[in-house]
Design an enzyme around this catalytic site. Structure first.
Site, PDB file in Angstrom:
ATOM      1  N   ARG A  43      56.817 107.590  41.706  1.00 42.47           N
ATOM      2  CA  ARG A  43      56.740 106.368  40.920  1.00 42.47           C
ATOM      3  C   ARG A  43      58.068 105.984  40.257  1.00 42.47           C
ATOM      4  O   ARG A  43      58.497 104.842  40.378  1.00 42.47           O
ATOM      5  CB  ARG A  43      55.676 106.512  39.818  1.00 42.47           C
ATOM      6  CG  ARG A  43      54.266 106.732  40.292  1.00 42.47           C
ATOM      7  CD  ARG A  43      53.668 105.522  40.998  1.00 42.47           C
ATOM      8  NE  ARG A  43      53.498 104.389  40.086  1.00 42.47           N
ATOM      9  CZ  ARG A  43      52.434 104.177  39.344  1.00 42.47           C
ATOM     10  NH1 ARG A  43      51.424 105.033  39.365  1.00 42.47           N
ATOM     11  NH2 ARG A  43      52.335 103.116  38.572  1.00 42.47           N
ATOM     12  N   HIS A  89      50.839 100.494  48.865  1.00 37.51           N
ATOM     13  CA  HIS A  89      50.997 100.875  47.456  1.00 37.51           C
ATOM     14  C   HIS A  89      49.677 100.653  46.723  1.00 37.51           C
ATOM     15  O   HIS A  89      49.423  99.579  46.166  1.00 37.51           O
ATOM     16  CB  HIS A  89      52.105 100.027  46.827  1.00 37.51           C
ATOM     17  CG  HIS A  89      52.659 100.609  45.565  1.00 37.51           C
ATOM     18  ND1 HIS A  89      53.397 101.786  45.529  1.00 37.51           N
ATOM     19  CD2 HIS A  89      52.603 100.184  44.277  1.00 37.51           C
ATOM     20  CE1 HIS A  89      53.770 102.040  44.295  1.00 37.51           C
ATOM     21  NE2 HIS A  89      53.298 101.084  43.506  1.00 37.51           N
ATOM     22  N   TYR A 133      51.715  81.052  42.143  1.00 37.06           N
ATOM     23  CA  TYR A 133      52.566  79.873  42.068  1.00 37.06           C
ATOM     24  C   TYR A 133      53.940  80.091  42.706  1.00 37.06           C
ATOM     25  O   TYR A 133      54.616  79.124  43.034  1.00 37.06           O
ATOM     26  CB  TYR A 133      52.769  79.440  40.614  1.00 37.06           C
ATOM     27  CG  TYR A 133      51.499  79.028  39.926  1.00 37.06           C
ATOM     28  CD1 TYR A 133      50.722  77.991  40.424  1.00 37.06           C
ATOM     29  CD2 TYR A 133      51.072  79.663  38.759  1.00 37.06           C
ATOM     30  CE1 TYR A 133      49.548  77.606  39.794  1.00 37.06           C
ATOM     31  CE2 TYR A 133      49.910  79.286  38.124  1.00 37.06           C
ATOM     32  CZ  TYR A 133      49.152  78.266  38.642  1.00 37.06           C
ATOM     33  OH  TYR A 133      47.996  77.878  38.023  1.00 37.06           O
TER      34      TYR A 133
END
Length: 857
Positions: A43, A89, A133
């Site tokens: 990570r 992931h 968006y």
């Protein structure tokens, strides 16, 4: 009632047999280590080879697999996040989108890896728009990280659900760890690697290829230091060198700013890396409102798409340098803590600059070697096919006849391989020994490929493939050739993507001190008998003609009177001598600045004075020249005088130190800085004075009482001591308590032996009153006279008439009934050069003065 429970517990039977005994501390330790390593490797920490964390690597690989390349159109970020999360992931979509957005921010990444379209956040801390968006695709330089990934250049591993394969690391055609940097917090460790200039890093890498034994210092000739996307300035190089040599360091980064041509505004054009512009402006505004920063009238953010522009508008008369230093101390400078921690072979390591590039080169050599082996295998396979085609063209009639007379396609392939024989009219056709791959290819050939032009092209391709095979074998057999390939590819990337350095270096002049935040200016300091103290700007007091009342300089509480006034610079150290013979040290700017009508602050809050202890003399250390021997010459009320080297006053405690020993009924009256080469003049309250050689008073320690300098009669006492430097001083200036005074040519005070009665300096009758102060003055000096009630008069010394000794003098400052002169100080404001005409006029005035001097010894 029946039961399935056994009659007795047997630890070696059933589920119990699978239970293992373990010590809880060992199990907790091992489990925690496993968890920590999972976070570290999976990570939080980047791999030294491609400089990426797993989430970034998976995003780029998912985009590559989906064809979202620089040559494609932008795709919705939500689509990219969804494919990354679903295939590679298995974590939250917000974490993936945050990583994607950061790779698109040109203020976060030195060379963004994602080409974003839409709102991906701002340097003001605004968050990106929702992923539905925004749109994204890989940037061109990101493709260089994935180049040749389909040529068996890196290892692959199964994804989280074993449906797909994902790369363990990307091929990385450039050292991305240094170029774009990285930051992350793992368990028990963290990394913070700054970004660098691509061209500089590639130059250092090629130098390391050519000079494997080079040092970190050698590489620093190419990598100047971090190159932040937001520009700004790195203060000094020592911290950078330490970070490159050890893997850790603290780099000071300062904003880029300048004062405009009019001197009215400070314009900030670049900010330290990771600084939030909106928050910065808010903090500055808060400090201005709270009075922590002075001199700022307005703040404006005029930033646009072309860059940052924050305008700090200054108040009229504000000192730009002081405001700049105030901004620097609190806001415009930050520290970047370098921790060059990355995964090396799956283990976290803190790396030096050379170690980082060495590990990258190891990876890159492996990538190029595996790519070359892959391409060699491909080329050899192609050459084998081309050899078959050429052989078929040489025997085209028999090959065509064999294929045409075969029962099936498989029979034709078998005949071409020589496994069967084809007969025509009972006669066997010639046999061949084509391989299976060649036979398959020949059978699939089109008739159009039998033309002579096609045959020539095959011949040419075969020669090219053979050359490729030869080159690849050369690369694989010679490490220098392999390194040459790496170097050539790095140079191509540099040519394509390198740009100018953004972050500059500036000299480290030390951290901003509190003194830097105070404007350097001359101020008037007032001390009262009750030890109230304050400072006021010298500009508050304009010069007036003698004989005036002056203007108010302080507001006194009932029963208090002014004891002393003096002029100093805010950056000067002042030595405060008290009537008890103690000395204290304080910077002028530490005295609170107040208005003329303010009372001041109690000195006990600044100096640890004892009960009944009062400040009687102040010495400005700016008068002490470090290149010459200087002394502090002290005079007491009872007529004693002594000299002590200034070296004895180097370490003055906050509680003060002894300056001189005093008799029980004696007090310290005055202190003067002297150099041992000139005469001294002592003045008494009753108007007597004595001039003698300074060498008549030997240098003594701080605890000595001194020697007698002047014989005093009756209730007379000393009020002052002054040095006579005829290169600087032209006159002796005497001021009495009733506001009268005179200037007398210094030559009228002839030298005597110390411990004499001296000569009459001024008449101390009812009009004049006793002497308050005596100073030696020269051209350009201004006299500051302060009354006990707090009035201050500033006047040029030339306004006071030049007369002889033993005279009455003239009015210097008009006193109200019951008021008296409390203190006098002299300030040099004119040129060091004496105007010849003014000097001649003064000499004529002195010659005309009535010479009524007496020689009372």
């Amino acid at each position: 009632m029946s039961s399935d429970a056994p009659d007795e517990f047997r630890p070696d039977a059933g589920i119990a047999a699978e239970v293992k005994t373990a010590r809880i501390e060992q199990e907790m330790e091992q489990s925690y280590i496993d968890y920590a390593m999972s976070v570290i490797a999976g990570r939080a920490l980047p791999d030294v080879r491609d400089g990426l964390k797993p989430v970034h690597r998976r995003i780029l690989y998912a985009m590559d697999q989906a064809g979202v390349t620089p040559r494609s159109s932008h795709r919705k970020s939500s689509s990219i996040v969804g494919e990354t999360m679903g295939d590679y992931h298995p974590h939250g979509d917000s974490a993936i989108y945050d990583a994607l957005a950061r790779m698109a921010q040109d203020f976060s990444m030195r060379y963004p890896l994602v080409d974003g379209q839409g709102n991906f956040g701002s340097i003001d801390g605004d968050p990106p728009a929702a992923m539905r968006y925004t749109e994204a695709r890989m940037s061109p330089i990101a493709e260089e990280l994935l180049a040749d990934i389909d040529k068996d250049t890196v290892d692959f591993q199964s994804n989280y659900d074993d449906r797909k394969q994902e790369p363990v690391v990307l091929p990385a055609s450039f050292p991305n760890l240094l170029v774009n940097g990285s930051s992350g917090i793992a368990v028990g460790m963290s990394t913070n690697i700054p970004p660098h200039n691509l061209g500089e890093v590639i130059d250092a890498t090629t130098h390391l290829i050519e000079n494997p034994d080079c040092t970190v210092e050698d590489l620093m000739e190419f990598v100047q230091g971090p190159d932040f996307p937001t520009g700004a300035n790195i203060v000094g190089r020592n911290a950078v060198h330490k970070a490159y040599k050890t893997g850790r360091g603290r780099i000071r980064v300062r904003a880029e700013f300048e004062v405009d041509d009019q001197g009215d505004n400070i314009v900030i054009s670049e900010l330290p890396y990771q600084e939030n512009k909106a928050r910065l402006i808010e903090r500055i505004a808060d400090d201005v409102n709270e009075g922590k920063i002075e001199g700022i009238r307005d703040l404006r953010d005029e930033s646009d798409r072309d860059g940052i522009r924050v305008v700090v508008e200054l108040k009229r008369g504000a000192n730009p340098d002081v405001v700049k230093n105030q901004l620097l101390e609190h806001h415009l400078e930050s520290t970047f803590g370098v921790i060059n921690l990355a995964l090396v072979d799956g283990q976290p390591r803190v790396l030096t600059l050379k170690e980082t590039l060495t590990e990258y080169l190891k990876h890159r050599r492996e990538v190029v070697r595996r790519r070359s082996e892959y391409e060699l295998s491909e080329a050899e396979d192609r050459a084998h096919i081309l050899e078959g085609r050429l052989k078929a063209l040489d025997n085209i009639d028999d090959v065509v006849e064999t294929i045409r007379n075969s029962e099936s396609r498989d029979d034709a392939k078998a005949a071409l391989r020589g496994e069967t024989t084809v007969e025509v009219d009972g006669e066997p056709l010639p046999t061949f020994d084509f391989s299976e791959e060649q036979a398959n290819h020949i059978v699939a050939m089109q008739l159009g490929s039998l033309t002579s032009m096609e045959a020539a092209e095959i011949e040419e391709e075969y020669e090219d493939v053979q050359a490729t095979i030869e080159r690849l074998n050369e690369i694989l057999s010679d490490t220098s050739e392999l390194d040459a390939v790496i170097e050539s590819e790095l140079e191509e990337i540099k040519e394509e993507y390198a740009d100018e350095r953004r972050t500059s270096f500036i000299e480290d002049t030390g951290t901003v001190t509190h003194e830097d935040l105070i404007a350097e200016e001359d101020v008037v300091v007032v001390v009262t008998e009750d030890d109230y103290i304050k400072r006021m700007s010298l500009d508050s007091f304009r010069a007036q003609h003698r004989g005036g009342k002056g203007i108010i300089g302080t507001d006194l509480k009932e029963g208090d009177r002014v004891s002393s006034v003096f002029v100093a610079s805010t950056h000067d150290y002042l030595l405060y001598f008290t009537n008890h013979g103690q000395v204290y040290k304080l910077k002028t700017y530490q005295i609170p600045e107040m208005s003329r009508t303010a009372r001041g602050k109690s000195a006990v809050n600044l100096l640890e004075l004892d009960d009944g202890e009062e400040i009687t003399a102040v010495v400005n250390t700016a008068d002490i020249d470090e290149e010459t021997d200087k002394y502090l010459t002290m005079a007491t009320r009872n007529g004693y005088v002594k000299r002590t080297s200034v070296e004895k006053f180097q370490n003055i405690l906050s509680t003060g130190i002894i300056a001189t020993k005093l008799d029980e009924d004696d007090e310290l009256a005055d202190v003067e800085v002297t150099d041992g080469d000139h005469d001294l003049i002592l003045a008494s309250k009753e108007g007597m004075s004595i001039r003698f050689d300074e060498d008549d008073v030997r240098a003594m320690g701080r605890s000595a009482r001194g020697v007698r300098g002047m014989k005093l009669e009756g209730d007379d006492e000393l009020v002052g001591v002054a040095a006579v430097n005829e290169d600087l001083h032209n006159w002796v200036l005497t001021v009495t308590q009733n506001g009268y005074g005179k200037r007398t040519d210094i030559e009228r005070y002839r030298r005597q032996s110390r411990n004499g009665k001296g000569l009459i300096d001024i008449k101390t009758n009812d009009r004049n009153g006793p002497v308050c102060a005596m100073e030696t003055v020269g051209y350009g000096d201004h006299l500051f006279v302060m009354s006990e009630s707090g009035q201050i008069l500033r006047t040029p010394v030339e306004d006071i008439s030049t007369v002889g000794r033993n005279t009455m003098g003239v009015i210097v400052m008009e006193m109200d009934p019951g008021d008296h002169v409390a203190s006098v100080d002299v300030h040099q404001v004119g040129s060091d050069e004496v105007d010849a005409e003014a000097a001649e006029s003064a000499e004529d005035e002195a010659a005309d003065a009535a010479d009524t001097d007496d020689a009372d010894e």
